[in-house]
Design an enzyme around this catalytic site. Sequence first.
Site, short mmCIF file in Angstrom:
data_model
loop_
_atom_site.label_atom_id
_atom_site.label_comp_id
_atom_site.label_asym_id
_atom_site.label_seq_id
_atom_site.Cartn_x
_atom_site.Cartn_y
_atom_site.Cartn_z
N HIS A 1 -11.49 0.91 -4.46
CA HIS A 1 -11.72 0.80 -3.01
C HIS A 1 -10.82 1.81 -2.32
CE1 HIS A 1 -11.44 -1.99 0.81
NE2 HIS A 1 -11.80 -0.76 1.10
N ILE B 1 -5.19 1.42 3.47
CA ILE B 1 -5.54 2.01 4.76
C ILE B 1 -4.63 3.19 5.10
CG2 ILE B 1 -5.64 1.55 7.25
CD1 ILE B 1 -6.19 -1.38 6.51
N HIS C 1 -13.20 17.44 -3.06
CA HIS C 1 -13.96 17.98 -4.18
C HIS C 1 -13.39 17.61 -5.55
CE1 HIS C 1 -10.91 21.02 -5.11
NE2 HIS C 1 -10.68 20.96 -3.81
N GLY D 1 -15.10 -7.52 -0.68
CA GLY D 1 -14.03 -6.52 -0.57
C GLY D 1 -13.02 -6.55 -1.70
C1 COA Z 1 1.52 -2.68 -0.65
C2 COA Z 1 0.97 -4.08 -0.44
C3 COA Z 1 -0.15 -4.38 -1.44
C4 COA Z 1 2.14 -5.03 -0.71
O1 COA Z 1 1.73 -6.33 -0.48
P1 COA Z 1 2.65 -7.55 -1.01
O2 COA Z 1 2.72 -7.51 -2.49
O3 COA Z 1 2.11 -8.80 -0.39
O4 COA Z 1 4.08 -7.17 -0.51
P2 COA Z 1 4.96 -7.77 0.71
O5 COA Z 1 4.13 -7.83 1.95
O6 COA Z 1 5.59 -9.02 0.19
O7 COA Z 1 6.05 -6.66 0.90
C5 COA Z 1 7.02 -6.36 -0.07
C6 COA Z 1 7.93 -5.28 0.49
O8 COA Z 1 7.19 -4.05 0.58
C7 COA Z 1 7.15 -3.58 1.94
N1 COA Z 1 5.82 -3.06 2.18
C8 COA Z 1 4.65 -3.74 2.05
N2 COA Z 1 3.61 -2.94 2.31
C9 COA Z 1 4.14 -1.75 2.61
C10 COA Z 1 3.55 -0.52 2.96
N3 COA Z 1 2.23 -0.37 3.04
N4 COA Z 1 4.36 0.53 3.19
C11 COA Z 1 5.70 0.39 3.11
N5 COA Z 1 6.32 -0.76 2.76
C12 COA Z 1 5.54 -1.82 2.52
C13 COA Z 1 7.47 -4.80 2.78
O9 COA Z 1 8.01 -4.45 4.02
C14 COA Z 1 8.42 -5.56 1.90
O10 COA Z 1 9.68 -4.94 1.99
P3 COA Z 1 11.05 -5.83 2.00
O11 COA Z 1 11.05 -6.53 0.68
O12 COA Z 1 12.11 -4.80 2.14
O13 COA Z 1 10.91 -6.76 3.14
C15 COA Z 1 0.41 -4.29 0.99
O14 COA Z 1 1.43 -4.42 1.96
C16 COA Z 1 -0.54 -3.18 1.42
O15 COA Z 1 -0.14 -2.15 1.96
N6 COA Z 1 -1.85 -3.40 1.13
C17 COA Z 1 -2.91 -2.51 1.47
C18 COA Z 1 -3.91 -3.28 2.36
C19 COA Z 1 -5.15 -2.46 2.63
O16 COA Z 1 -5.10 -1.31 2.98
N7 COA Z 1 -6.28 -3.14 2.47
C20 COA Z 1 -7.57 -2.56 2.70
C21 COA Z 1 -8.34 -3.44 3.66
S1 COA Z 1 -9.87 -2.75 4.11
#
Ligand code: COA
Length: 221
Positions: free
Chosen positions: A158, A179, A149, A82
Amino acid sequence: MQVSTVPTVVVVPLRVIVVGAQGHARVCLEALTDEATIQVVGAVSRDGVGAPDLGTPTLGLDVDIAAIALAHRVEKVFVAIGINETRRSAIHRCAELGLGHAIARSRFAMVSHTTLLGAGTAILAGATVNAAATIGRGVIVNTNAAIDHDCVVDDFAHIAPGAIVAGGVTIGEGTLVGIGARVLPNLSIGAWATVGAGAVVTRDVPEGATVVGIPARILER
Ligand SMILES: CC(C)(COP(=O)(O)OP(=O)(O)OC[C@H]1O[C@@H](n2cnc3c(N)ncnc32)[C@H](O)[C@@H]1OP(=O)(O)O)[C@@H](O)C(=O)NCCC(=O)NCCS
């Protein structure tokens, strides 16, 4: 006795080894075996161990893939990892060893006949890839994701479960669209960027940036 003049067609399945043996591999295995033309022989992984109920034997360590493929008369692999960067490295390494890459396409996916799909790509259950989209190598179009499209999705990207990418969008190499995210039409998302889960992307995203929220904004570290 009447002798049939219709020739018998024997389809010899393509023997494939899956690289990776965890949750994502389990999903890809089901999609691979949806193709009558593919026979999964087994999987290899970093520690030689597979997830419970993997559904195929674990054949050894991924570093031994060349010897394992030879022993099992396999010419193609499917890299079911992944993490985009790790998948990219594994795909390149297998290619250097002379191994080809199969496509895993669920029978529950809708893929337009005008779409181009790169080798090593997974199109999983419920995914839609619409007309004239171009999907690169080693891409994951995950469960229920939609690519409309004329999109261009570059290698090792991904599109996570439930994400929706509108028409005419360009997504760079290695980028994760999280997601349930949404990307509005005709935008461009740079390489190795991350679109956070649930975001709505309303502007172009620079290379390497992480954007979150509605509307999506760059996450400052
Ligand atoms: C965006 C992302 C990469 C950030 O991850 P990270 O670098 O570990 O960031 P953190 O979890 O430390 O969060 C940092 C800040 O962003 C915010 N935040 C994190 N993800 C967020 C999201 N999706 N939407 C809104 N805010 C988000 C947190 O609440 C935090 O805010 P704060 O500083 O005010 O507390 C992650 O949260 C995310 O959404 N990843 C996608 C996962 C996914 O869909 N994977 C596919 C699996 S099949």
